[in-house]
Write a protein that holds these residues in place. Structure first.
Motif, PDB file in Angstrom:
ATOM      1  N   ALA A 254      -6.361  29.520 -14.882  1.00 26.74           N
ATOM      2  CA  ALA A 254      -7.112  30.774 -14.949  1.00 26.74           C
ATOM      3  C   ALA A 254      -8.610  30.518 -14.819  1.00 26.74           C
ATOM      4  CB  ALA A 254      -6.830  31.480 -16.267  1.00 26.74           C
ATOM      5  N   LEU A 255      -9.265  31.350 -14.037  1.00 26.37           N
ATOM      6  CA  LEU A 255     -10.722  31.365 -13.895  1.00 26.37           C
ATOM      7  C   LEU A 255     -11.193  32.731 -14.356  1.00 26.37           C
ATOM      8  CD1 LEU A 255     -13.343  30.010 -12.910  1.00 26.37           C
ATOM      9  CD2 LEU A 255     -12.889  31.050 -10.664  1.00 26.37           C
ATOM     10  N   THR A 256     -11.986  32.763 -15.440  1.00 32.33           N
ATOM     11  CA  THR A 256     -12.364  34.056 -16.029  1.00 32.33           C
ATOM     12  C   THR A 256     -13.883  34.149 -16.206  1.00 32.33           C
ATOM     13  OG1 THR A 256     -12.056  33.191 -18.274  1.00 32.33           O
ATOM     14  CG2 THR A 256     -10.196  34.352 -17.283  1.00 32.33           C
ATOM     15  N   LEU A 257     -14.334  35.382 -16.251  1.00 32.72           N
ATOM     16  CA  LEU A 257     -15.714  35.720 -16.550  1.00 32.72           C
ATOM     17  C   LEU A 257     -15.715  36.470 -17.878  1.00 32.72           C
ATOM     18  CD1 LEU A 257     -18.657  35.743 -15.477  1.00 32.72           C
ATOM     19  CD2 LEU A 257     -18.134  37.986 -14.496  1.00 32.72           C
ATOM     20  N   GLY A 258     -16.579  36.052 -18.810  1.00 31.97           N
ATOM     21  CA  GLY A 258     -16.610  36.664 -20.128  1.00 31.97           C
ATOM     22  C   GLY A 258     -17.980  37.233 -20.461  1.00 31.97           C
TER      23      GLY A 258
ATOM     24  N   VAL B 267     -23.201  35.891 -21.113  1.00 33.02           N
ATOM     25  CA  VAL B 267     -22.330  35.768 -19.938  1.00 33.02           C
ATOM     26  C   VAL B 267     -21.864  34.324 -19.763  1.00 33.02           C
ATOM     27  CG1 VAL B 267     -22.160  36.084 -17.439  1.00 33.02           C
ATOM     28  CG2 VAL B 267     -23.514  37.681 -18.802  1.00 33.02           C
ATOM     29  N   SER B 268     -20.539  34.164 -19.577  1.00 32.69           N
ATOM     30  CA  SER B 268     -19.980  32.821 -19.404  1.00 32.69           C
ATOM     31  C   SER B 268     -18.839  32.851 -18.393  1.00 32.69           C
ATOM     32  CB  SER B 268     -19.477  32.270 -20.737  1.00 32.69           C
ATOM     33  OG  SER B 268     -18.432  33.075 -21.240  1.00 32.69           O
ATOM     34  N   VAL B 269     -18.532  31.685 -17.854  1.00 35.80           N
ATOM     35  CA  VAL B 269     -17.389  31.505 -16.975  1.00 35.80           C
ATOM     36  C   VAL B 269     -16.517  30.404 -17.581  1.00 35.80           C
ATOM     37  CG1 VAL B 269     -18.505  29.815 -15.466  1.00 35.80           C
ATOM     38  CG2 VAL B 269     -16.682  31.242 -14.558  1.00 35.80           C
ATOM     39  N   ASN B 270     -15.193  30.515 -17.366  1.00 36.51           N
ATOM     40  CA  ASN B 270     -14.271  29.588 -18.004  1.00 36.51           C
ATOM     41  C   ASN B 270     -13.149  29.217 -17.040  1.00 36.51           C
ATOM     42  OD1 ASN B 270     -11.544  29.447 -19.773  1.00 36.51           O
ATOM     43  ND2 ASN B 270     -13.251  28.581 -20.912  1.00 36.51           N
ATOM     44  N   LEU B 271     -12.779  27.953 -17.034  1.00 41.41           N
ATOM     45  CA  LEU B 271     -11.630  27.466 -16.289  1.00 41.41           C
ATOM     46  C   LEU B 271     -10.653  26.873 -17.302  1.00 41.41           C
ATOM     47  CD1 LEU B 271     -10.372  26.956 -13.480  1.00 41.41           C
ATOM     48  CD2 LEU B 271     -11.437  24.695 -13.545  1.00 41.41           C
ATOM     49  N   ARG B 272      -9.401  27.367 -17.275  1.00 37.75           N
ATOM     50  CA  ARG B 272      -8.425  26.963 -18.288  1.00 37.75           C
ATOM     51  C   ARG B 272      -7.060  26.722 -17.647  1.00 37.75           C
ATOM     52  NH1 ARG B 272      -7.662  31.263 -22.863  1.00 37.75           N
ATOM     53  NH2 ARG B 272      -9.817  30.668 -23.225  1.00 37.75           N
ATOM     54  N   TYR B 273      -6.369  25.695 -18.148  1.00 37.45           N
ATOM     55  CA  TYR B 273      -4.998  25.447 -17.725  1.00 37.45           C
ATOM     56  C   TYR B 273      -4.084  25.596 -18.933  1.00 37.45           C
ATOM     57  CZ  TYR B 273      -0.813  23.327 -15.869  1.00 37.45           C
ATOM     58  OH  TYR B 273       0.481  23.109 -15.463  1.00 37.45           O
ATOM     59  N   THR B 274      -3.016  26.365 -18.761  1.00 35.40           N
ATOM     60  CA  THR B 274      -2.031  26.553 -19.818  1.00 35.40           C
ATOM     61  C   THR B 274      -0.740  25.850 -19.434  1.00 35.40           C
ATOM     62  OG1 THR B 274      -2.968  28.727 -20.322  1.00 35.40           O
ATOM     63  CG2 THR B 274      -0.790  28.242 -21.227  1.00 35.40           C
ATOM     64  N   VAL B 275      -0.334  24.906 -20.261  1.00 32.79           N
ATOM     65  CA  VAL B 275       0.913  24.174 -20.080  1.00 32.79           C
ATOM     66  C   VAL B 275       1.988  24.906 -20.875  1.00 32.79           C
ATOM     67  CG1 VAL B 275       2.097  21.988 -20.479  1.00 32.79           C
ATOM     68  CG2 VAL B 275      -0.335  21.994 -19.940  1.00 32.79           C
ATOM     69  N   GLY B 276       3.031  25.357 -20.196  1.00 33.10           N
ATOM     70  CA  GLY B 276       4.142  25.993 -20.892  1.00 33.10           C
ATOM     71  C   GLY B 276       4.937  24.978 -21.685  1.00 33.10           C
ATOM     72  N   LEU B 277       5.249  25.298 -22.932  1.00 34.40           N
ATOM     73  CA  LEU B 277       6.003  24.382 -23.795  1.00 34.40           C
ATOM     74  C   LEU B 277       7.449  24.804 -23.990  1.00 34.40           C
ATOM     75  CD1 LEU B 277       3.345  23.752 -26.594  1.00 34.40           C
ATOM     76  CD2 LEU B 277       3.859  22.326 -24.600  1.00 34.40           C
ATOM     77  N   SER B 278       7.737  26.088 -23.810  1.00 38.58           N
ATOM     78  CA  SER B 278       9.089  26.560 -24.102  1.00 38.58           C
ATOM     79  C   SER B 278       9.806  27.026 -22.839  1.00 38.58           C
ATOM     80  CB  SER B 278       9.040  27.694 -25.127  1.00 38.58           C
ATOM     81  OG  SER B 278       8.250  28.756 -24.655  1.00 38.58           O
TER      82      SER B 278
END
Length: 191
Positions: free
Chosen positions: A184-188, A150-161
């Protein structure tokens, strides 16, 4: 951009052939999305979700390659002379991340992403023809492993196009074009 994806594919293929350990998993969570770009500074955020699966391919003890396939709801709240309106975009995103284990529990990650537009609606009306069918971005993130599974993740996606269905003729038009911006904040869960 093609070169980045070819390199990512080659690294992933090499990793599969020489991987010490490969684990598969599912993940889901909350998206806070908007458009970025010069003419879209007043865009407000929308809350959505993402759901999908991933493979974690260990290359060496502290480094893994993590390809994912995610369904992601994105978009922004925009404003015109008639008031506010929501533009909702649904994508199938395919990020390929290099994941570094700082400790057994704490990870950082980065990598490119390719997205395919599934649908686009503004206040319930189909506006898919107003947006490009392919999006590119780059991800930065961090994660915490509560257990081996079990993990938690915080991610930012920068749009390039540019996501709007017009070609930017010069640098100024490119910077003024809308690009996706996703936190995004996700649970995996890894099997």
């Amino acid at each position: 951009m093609k070169r980045i994806f070819l390199i990512a594919f080659a690294v992933m293929t090499f990793g599969l052939a020489n991987a010490q350990q490969t684990r598969f998993g599912i993940k889901g969570g909350l998206n806070v999305t908007s458009f970025s770009g010069g003419n879209y500074d007043d865009a407000k955020s929308l809350v959505g979700f993402q759901l999908g699966g991933f493979a974690e391919i260990k290359i060496i003890e502290r480094l893994a390659i993590q390809p994912e396939v995610l369904f992601s709801t994105q978009g922004a709240q925009l404003e015109d002379s008639f008031g506010d309106f929501d533009t909702k975009l649904n994508y199938i995103n395919i990020p390929v991340l290099a994941k570094f284990y700082i400790t057994k529990q704490f990870t950082v990650e980065a990598g490119p992403q390719l997205g395919f537009l599934v649908s686009a609606k503004t206040e319930g009306d189909d506006v898919k023809d107003s947006f490009k069918s392919v999006d590119t971005g780059f991800n930065f993130g961090a994660g915490y492993n509560f257990t081996d599974n079990v993990s938690v993740n915080l991610r930012y996606t920068v749009g390039l196009s540019n996501i709007a269905d017009y070609d930017a003729d010069d640098v100024d038009e490119y910077f003024d074009s809308p690009k996706n911006s996703v936190l995004a904040l996700t649970l995996g869960y890894k099997f």
